[in-house]
Design an enzyme around this catalytic site. Structure first.
Site, PDB file in Angstrom:
ATOM      1  N   THR A  46     -56.717  22.185  47.038  1.00 39.11           N
ATOM      2  CA  THR A  46     -57.326  23.028  48.223  1.00 39.11           C
ATOM      3  C   THR A  46     -57.536  24.666  48.391  1.00 39.11           C
ATOM      4  OG1 THR A  46     -57.212  21.323  50.663  1.00 39.11           O
ATOM      5  CG2 THR A  46     -57.328  23.466  51.196  1.00 39.11           C
ATOM      6  N   ASP A 101     -59.381  18.091  42.556  1.00 40.37           N
ATOM      7  CA  ASP A 101     -58.890  18.099  43.438  1.00 40.37           C
ATOM      8  C   ASP A 101     -58.397  16.796  43.001  1.00 40.37           C
ATOM      9  OD1 ASP A 101     -58.452  15.326  45.679  1.00 40.37           O
ATOM     10  OD2 ASP A 101     -60.387  16.570  46.932  1.00 40.37           O
ATOM     11  N   SER A 102     -56.799  16.937  43.624  1.00 43.00           N
ATOM     12  CA  SER A 102     -55.675  16.251  42.871  1.00 43.00           C
ATOM     13  C   SER A 102     -55.577  14.451  43.539  1.00 43.00           C
ATOM     14  CB  SER A 102     -54.142  17.092  43.288  1.00 43.00           C
ATOM     15  OG  SER A 102     -54.070  16.756  44.522  1.00 43.00           O
ATOM     16  N   THR A 140     -52.421  18.861  47.390  1.00 45.22           N
ATOM     17  CA  THR A 140     -51.422  18.183  47.875  1.00 45.22           C
ATOM     18  C   THR A 140     -51.546  17.237  47.507  1.00 45.22           C
ATOM     19  OG1 THR A 140     -52.728  18.215  49.945  1.00 45.22           O
ATOM     20  CG2 THR A 140     -51.585  20.842  49.750  1.00 45.22           C
ATOM     21  N   ASP A 141     -52.453  16.107  47.507  1.00 45.92           N
ATOM     22  CA  ASP A 141     -52.180  15.203  47.656  1.00 45.92           C
ATOM     23  C   ASP A 141     -51.205  14.427  47.505  1.00 45.92           C
ATOM     24  OD1 ASP A 141     -54.300  15.161  49.780  1.00 45.92           O
ATOM     25  OD2 ASP A 141     -56.361  14.352  48.475  1.00 45.92           O
TER      26      ASP A 141
HETATM   27  N1  ASP Z   1     -57.815  16.951  48.363  1.00 49.50           N
HETATM   28  C1  ASP Z   1     -56.785  18.380  48.741  1.00 49.50           C
HETATM   29  C2  ASP Z   1     -56.223  17.925  46.930  1.00 49.50           C
HETATM   30  O1  ASP Z   1     -55.137  17.507  46.923  1.00 49.50           O
HETATM   31  C3  ASP Z   1     -55.831  18.599  49.172  1.00 49.50           C
HETATM   32  C4  ASP Z   1     -54.655  19.654  49.354  1.00 49.50           C
HETATM   33  O2  ASP Z   1     -54.485  19.878  48.225  1.00 49.50           O
HETATM   34  O3  ASP Z   1     -54.917  20.352  50.322  1.00 49.50           O
HETATM   35  O4  ASP Z   1     -56.215  18.719  46.013  1.00 49.50           O
END
Ligand code: ASP
Length: 332
Positions: free
Chosen positions: A12, A53-54, A85-86
């Site tokens: 993100t 996107d992780s 973050t995922d």
């Molecule tokens: N979907 C995003 C990811 O993990 C969420 C994030 O980075 O906060 O790439």
């Protein structure tokens, strides 16, 4: 002067609005990062070719990070890995075990809101990550998020709504960033003393984390263990390591154990540890061959299995290393 290498993998933090929703925009984050420049700090940025996107993280991305760190390890004082973050907790765990001989900081960070958002948490997360990456006595993989520094082998994503997205349910933070940075050095791991020899991940390993649920859950887990062709697994049991004495579950664990494939027992509770013998209901899993994973998180357990099996550790050595702390991931 501290020299930092930033590896930008996606997430993100570097996203912007696209017709399909938020997505990583190549080049955006490297254009914004010079805002973090300050005297005494030099940094280079490597943007990965495929920003993800992780949620789409695969073991090959772990190898890309490991290779990028390995090829430049001796040129920098510390490393910042920018990650979605995922699945950040999984990558933090894998790196914690894979970077054998690590004697420099490796700090993962990301954000709940993109840097282009006026209220983004990304700037403070990056500033804290950079500061942590400049600490010469930090010899471990950590996550910098919402003013905390957290052990990579203990961290979990706990909140998708608040900026305090991460925590370690069973361990204290390693630093808190307020007006001053409060470094809790007495809790930091010593360097493991060995030479730098990162372990690449075997991308073909088949691992699973299976959660028991009342009803069919334990039989389904048992079938996955018996017939799933798994190389290793963790079973999320109830409370302090309890499970029903379901013959299908116990057969599955016994079949894995007979094949030399490890099965760890973890708790599906957020806090606390597996304790064999606290309840009689904890005995069947242990008797079938499951190994107690103490207070390891599912992410850390998967990472530990991934790295030890990739390194070819097997038999008694594997069982022994799975049940004792290697990188601060469990309480002894
Ligand atoms: N979907 C995003 C990811 O993990 C969420 C994030 O980075 O906060 O790439």
């Amino acid at each position: 002067m501290s020299r930092i290498l930033v590896l930008y993998t996606g997430g993100t933090i570097g996203m912007d609005h696209t017709p399909e929703g938020l997505a990583p925009v190549p080049g955006l984050l490297p254009r914004l990062l010079p805002r973090l420049a300050r005297p005494g700090l030099e940094f280079d940025v490597v943007e990965f070719e495929q920003l993800i996107d992780s949620a789409s993280l695969e073991p090959r991305q772990w190898n890309q990070i490991i290779d990028a760190l390995d090829s430049r390890y001796h040129d920098y004082d510390g490393f910042v890995v920018i990650h979605g973050t995922d699945t950040m907790a999984y990558s933090a765990g894998v790196l914690a075990f894979a970077l054998r001989g690590l004697a420099k900081p490796v700090v993962l960070t990301g954000a709940q809101l993109p840097l282009v958002h006026p209220r983004s948490d990304g700037w403070s997360n990056l500033a804290d990550a950079f500061e942590a990456a400049c600490q010469p006595d930090l010899h471990e993989v950590v996550v910098a998020f919402d003013r905390l520094l957290l052990r990579g082998s203990r961290v979990r994503k706990l909140d998708v709504e608040r900026f305090a997205g991460f925590g370690c349910p069973n361990a204290e933070p390693l630093a808190e960033f307020a007006i001053h940075a409060h470094w809790r050095r007495d809790g930091w791991l010593p360097a493991d003393g060995g030479p730098w020899r990162p372990q690449r991940i075997d991308e073909g390993l088949k691992l699973a984390v299976l959660m028991l649920t009342p009803g069919h859950g334990s039989a389904l887990a048992g079938r996955a263990l018996r017939d799933g062709g798994l190389d290793g697994a963790a079973v999320l049991s109830y409370g302090s390591g309890n499970a029903p004495a379901d013959p299908e579950l116990l057969d599955g664990i016994a079949a894995m154990t007979a094949r030399g494939c490890p099965v760890l027992t973890l708790t599906q509770s957020v806090k606390g540890a597996v304790e064999v013998g606290a309840y009689a209901a904890s005995q069947p899993l242990a008797k079938a061959g499951a190994l107690p994973g103490a207070d390891m998180t599912p992410e850390a357990a998967l990472a530990k299995l991934q790295v030890l099996l990739s390194a070819g550790v097997g038999g008694a050595a594997l069982r022994e290393q799975l049940v004792r702390p290697l990188r601060g991931e469990m309480t002894a």
